[in-house]
Design a protein around this motif. Structure first.
Motif, mmCIF file in Angstrom:
data_model
loop_
_atom_site.group_PDB
_atom_site.id
_atom_site.type_symbol
_atom_site.label_atom_id
_atom_site.label_comp_id
_atom_site.label_asym_id
_atom_site.label_seq_id
_atom_site.Cartn_x
_atom_site.Cartn_y
_atom_site.Cartn_z
ATOM 1 N N ARG A 81 0.906 -1.145 0.101
ATOM 2 C CA ARG A 81 -0.036 0.138 0.034
ATOM 3 C C ARG A 81 0.977 1.256 -0.049
ATOM 4 N N ILE A 82 0.497 2.319 -0.796
ATOM 5 C CA ILE A 82 1.317 3.594 -1.220
ATOM 6 C C ILE A 82 0.290 4.591 -1.042
ATOM 7 N N GLN A 83 1.118 5.687 -0.469
ATOM 8 C CA GLN A 83 0.336 7.151 -0.225
ATOM 9 C C GLN A 83 0.809 7.903 -1.445
ATOM 10 N N ASP A 84 0.309 8.912 -2.124
ATOM 11 C CA ASP A 84 0.932 9.754 -2.880
ATOM 12 C C ASP A 84 1.012 10.879 -2.049
ATOM 13 N N ARG A 85 1.457 12.082 -2.949
ATOM 14 C CA ARG A 85 1.716 13.416 -2.131
ATOM 15 C C ARG A 85 0.394 13.852 -1.516
ATOM 16 N N HIS A 86 -0.717 13.526 -2.162
ATOM 17 C CA HIS A 86 -1.917 14.162 -1.588
ATOM 18 C C HIS A 86 -2.430 13.113 -0.322
ATOM 19 N N LYS A 87 -1.843 12.251 -0.050
ATOM 20 C CA LYS A 87 -2.014 11.270 1.038
ATOM 21 C C LYS A 87 -3.293 10.353 0.429
ATOM 22 N N ARG A 88 -3.430 10.462 -0.928
ATOM 23 C CA ARG A 88 -4.497 9.424 -1.748
ATOM 24 C C ARG A 88 -3.816 8.315 -1.519
ATOM 25 N N GLU A 89 -4.744 7.154 -1.306
ATOM 26 C CA GLU A 89 -4.254 5.800 -1.054
ATOM 27 C C GLU A 89 -4.247 5.014 -2.335
ATOM 28 N N LEU A 90 -3.148 4.450 -2.683
ATOM 29 C CA LEU A 90 -2.827 3.486 -3.863
ATOM 30 C C LEU A 90 -2.305 2.356 -3.612
ATOM 31 N N LEU A 91 -2.080 1.465 -4.434
ATOM 32 C CA LEU A 91 -1.494 -0.073 -4.311
ATOM 33 C C LEU A 91 -0.763 -0.382 -5.359
ATOM 34 N N TYR A 92 0.173 -1.279 -5.118
ATOM 35 C CA TYR A 92 0.750 -1.783 -6.314
ATOM 36 C C TYR A 92 0.109 -2.936 -6.320
ATOM 37 N N GLY A 93 -0.422 -3.137 -7.634
ATOM 38 C CA GLY A 93 -1.398 -4.246 -7.921
ATOM 39 C C GLY A 93 -0.695 -5.753 -7.890
ATOM 40 N N PRO A 94 -1.148 -6.464 -7.087
ATOM 41 C CA PRO A 94 -0.922 -7.801 -6.894
ATOM 42 C C PRO A 94 -1.863 -8.761 -7.966
ATOM 43 N N THR A 95 -2.800 -8.280 -8.504
ATOM 44 C CA THR A 95 -3.679 -8.872 -9.619
ATOM 45 C C THR A 95 -4.646 -7.873 -9.758
ATOM 46 N N ASN A 96 -5.378 -8.029 -10.983
ATOM 47 C CA ASN A 96 -6.319 -7.002 -11.703
ATOM 48 C C ASN A 96 -7.793 -7.124 -11.811
ATOM 49 N N GLU A 97 -8.383 -8.024 -10.889
ATOM 50 C CA GLU A 97 -9.725 -8.484 -11.244
ATOM 51 C C GLU A 97 -10.610 -7.239 -10.984
ATOM 52 N N GLU A 98 -10.313 -6.529 -10.125
ATOM 53 C CA GLU A 98 -10.936 -4.951 -9.869
ATOM 54 C C GLU A 98 -10.862 -4.069 -11.087
ATOM 55 N N MET A 99 -9.703 -3.996 -11.559
ATOM 56 C CA MET A 99 -9.500 -3.153 -12.447
ATOM 57 C C MET A 99 -10.154 -3.372 -13.740
ATOM 58 N N ILE A 100 -9.852 -4.433 -14.097
ATOM 59 C CA ILE A 100 -10.453 -4.960 -15.363
ATOM 60 C C ILE A 100 -12.078 -5.196 -15.267
ATOM 61 N N THR A 101 -12.494 -5.459 -14.174
ATOM 62 C CA THR A 101 -14.070 -5.493 -13.950
ATOM 63 C C THR A 101 -14.556 -4.145 -14.210
ATOM 64 N N ASP A 102 -13.777 -3.305 -13.694
ATOM 65 C CA ASP A 102 -14.374 -1.710 -13.718
ATOM 66 C C ASP A 102 -14.124 -1.409 -15.167
ATOM 67 N N LEU A 103 -13.082 -1.717 -15.987
ATOM 68 C CA LEU A 103 -12.962 -1.240 -17.182
ATOM 69 C C LEU A 103 -13.817 -1.802 -18.066
ATOM 70 N N PHE A 104 -14.311 -3.146 -17.913
ATOM 71 C CA PHE A 104 -15.234 -3.863 -18.735
ATOM 72 C C PHE A 104 -16.609 -3.230 -18.549
ATOM 73 N N GLY A 105 -17.008 -2.759 -17.175
ATOM 74 C CA GLY A 105 -18.083 -2.202 -16.827
ATOM 75 C C GLY A 105 -18.550 -0.830 -17.215
#
Length: 440
Positions: free
Chosen positions: A97-121
């Motif tokens: 888990r990573i934070q950017d300069r604005h303290k937004r929460e990010l993560l380095y992807g361990p897998t992509n189900e969420e992202m692909i499902t979102d893109l698909f949708g």
RNA sequence: CGGGGCGUGGCGCAGCCUGGUAGCGCGCGUGUUUUGGGUACACGAGGCCCCCGGUUCGAGUCCGGGCGCCCCGACCA
């Protein structure tokens, strides 16, 4: 890149680095393919990168062949995406888990189900656009408790992951089976025998999850399988991938013979396998295919309209191949006491040109002549080293062929051609040697 | 995360117990030699001994803390 060894960034090592315990890790370091930069994190040097690309390319071609479409998703993902599926909290400390300069929460992807499902949708709104199979080949990060075995169990690793969306279960099953065929072809082309084995489907249940394991003494799980699975040639297998019946017949043929890891081992069924067909050993998992239904489309509320006008959740599956792990796994399966024995399809170089007497006018001329024919295919060892050093390094680096140019044979316009896998040598004319090497 | 080990020229290691200013092999550079399976000899370059603090006249060595890496186990493409 430079293919002349004297100018290449190809640092071979004579001794085993202390941190490398297993053979593939040692050989990858010694052959100058990788260097470690942190625990479980590696830099790929020129020859190693070529291997990674060769593997990726074969994976890509076989994915495309079953109509999967390549995309490229980012390594960094937003935490919000994962909150939608509920996995942000569920995933645990393996997720970086990573934070950017604005303290937004990010993560380095361990897998992509969420992202692909979102893109698909965002894109697909109707059953008419199904099925869809999307894949990418991208770096993943999983903060393993204990990285080990070099690139076989790194924290950062290159993976091909594919995701499918189908209108119903029957269609999803066909997609799953198509992908299984693609996997068998992929591994066969990579020069390794990967046996599909039933895997635990966890809370979802069903029989649609298979792991593909390569036999290797340092494998992480025990495997048991019927030798009937060894000899099938899937590349020329005429499976009509548009026919559900043909896919089913194919699937049954692959899954009927006994094959299981120790976790799923069924002693009674194993006893029924004739003794002369029993194959038992260790296996490295290099691929995993999985059907998981509407788990993500539902949790992320991604639905499309059906023929009847009602919304429904598409059926999904995911399909992974560990590309960087394969580099190690292939070496586990293909080496001897002198070094790597690359399968032709993944070798960084088709052949090494060994100039046994660099500086000798005749030897230099013959080598240059060969090298000029296909510079991308050769690693020309033009170093002012002794013959023994060149032989040892060529064996270590594992070129499928070695073209040995020495003063003795060069005088007659001949070279010695050595096949790494068999050790077989023959004296040939330059043209004959080139024909053999460049043909395969 | 539990258990164990290690950190000394690029690589592999010794030295640490019993403190006195760093050594071996390989590699690297130069020269000679050798010329079809890691040749031999000579000369040479290269080290904040992981970091911080402490003890001591003096620390690679002893003590404390930290960091890094590896191995076994549970877990994983």
């Amino acid at each position: 890149m430079f293919m002349r060894l004297s100018r290449s960034f190809l640092p071979t090592l004579k001794e085993n680095p202390a941190e490398a315990q297993i053979v593939s890790h040692r050989l990858m370091l010694r052959a100058g393919l990788i260097r470690q930069t942190a625990s479980g994190i590696y830099a790929w040097l020129p020859a190693g990168l070529k291997v990674l690309r060769n593997i990726s390319q074969i994976v890509r071609e076989e994915q495309d062949r079953v109509d999967a479409q390549e995309v490229l998703m980012p390594t960094l993902q937003s935490a919000d995406l994962w909150r939608r599926s509920g996995r942000y909290d569920a995933y645990g400390p393996e997720m970086l888990r990573i934070q950017d300069r604005h303290k937004r929460e990010l993560l380095y992807g361990p897998t992509n189900e969420e992202m692909i499902t979102d893109l698909f949708g965002q894109t697909v709104k109707s059953y008419k656009d199904l099925p869809q199979v999307l894949y990418h080949i991208q770096w993943k990060f999983r903060d393993e408790m204990r990285p080990r075995f070099g690139v076989m169990r790194g924290r950062e690793f290159l993976m091909k992951d594919a995701y499918s969306f189908d209108v119903d279960y029957a269609s999803a099953v066909a997609t799953y089976r198509r992908m299984m065929l693609a996997y068998l072809r992929t591994f066969q082309r990579l020069g390794v025998r990967a046996v599909p084995m039933r895997a635990d489907t966890g809370p979802i249940g069903g029989e649609l999850s298979h792991e593909f394991l390569i036999l290797a003494p340092t494998g992480e799980s025990g495997v048991f399988y019927d030798a009937a699975l060894e000899d099938q040639d899937w590349l020329d297998e005429p499976v009509d991938t548009n026919s559900p019946e043909a896919l089913e017949a194919f699937f049954n043929r692959v899954t009927t013979p006994y094959a299981a890891t120790d976790e799923m081992h069924d002693t009674a069924a194993w006893e029924a396998v004739p003794d002369d067909r029993k194959r038992e050993g260790r296996g490295v998992e290099v691929g995993h295919i999985f059907y998981f239904g509407t788990k993500y489309t539902q949790s992320m509320d991604v639905s499309v309209s059906g023929a009847d006008g009602a919304q429904f959740f598409p059926e999904m599956g995911s399909y992974g191949i560990g590309v960087s792990r394969l580099a190690g796994a292939i070496i586990e399966a293909c080496h001897d006491e002198n070094g790597i024995i690359w399968p032709d399809s993944v070798a960084p170089f088709r052949a090494g040109i060994l100039n046994l007497k660099s500086g000798d006018t005749l030897c230099d001329a013959v080598c240059e002549q060969i090298y000029a024919k296909a510079p991308e295919a050769f690693l020309y060892d033009d170093r002012p080293e002794r013959a023994g050093v060149k032989f040892a390094d060529a064996d270590l680096m594992g070129h499928p062929w070695q073209i040995v140019v020495g003063p003795r044979s060069a005088k007659e316009g001949r070279v010695e051609l050595k096949r790494r896998a068999t050790g077989e040598r023959q004296e040939l004319s330059v043209d004959e040697a080139l024909t053999l090497v460049l043909a395969g």
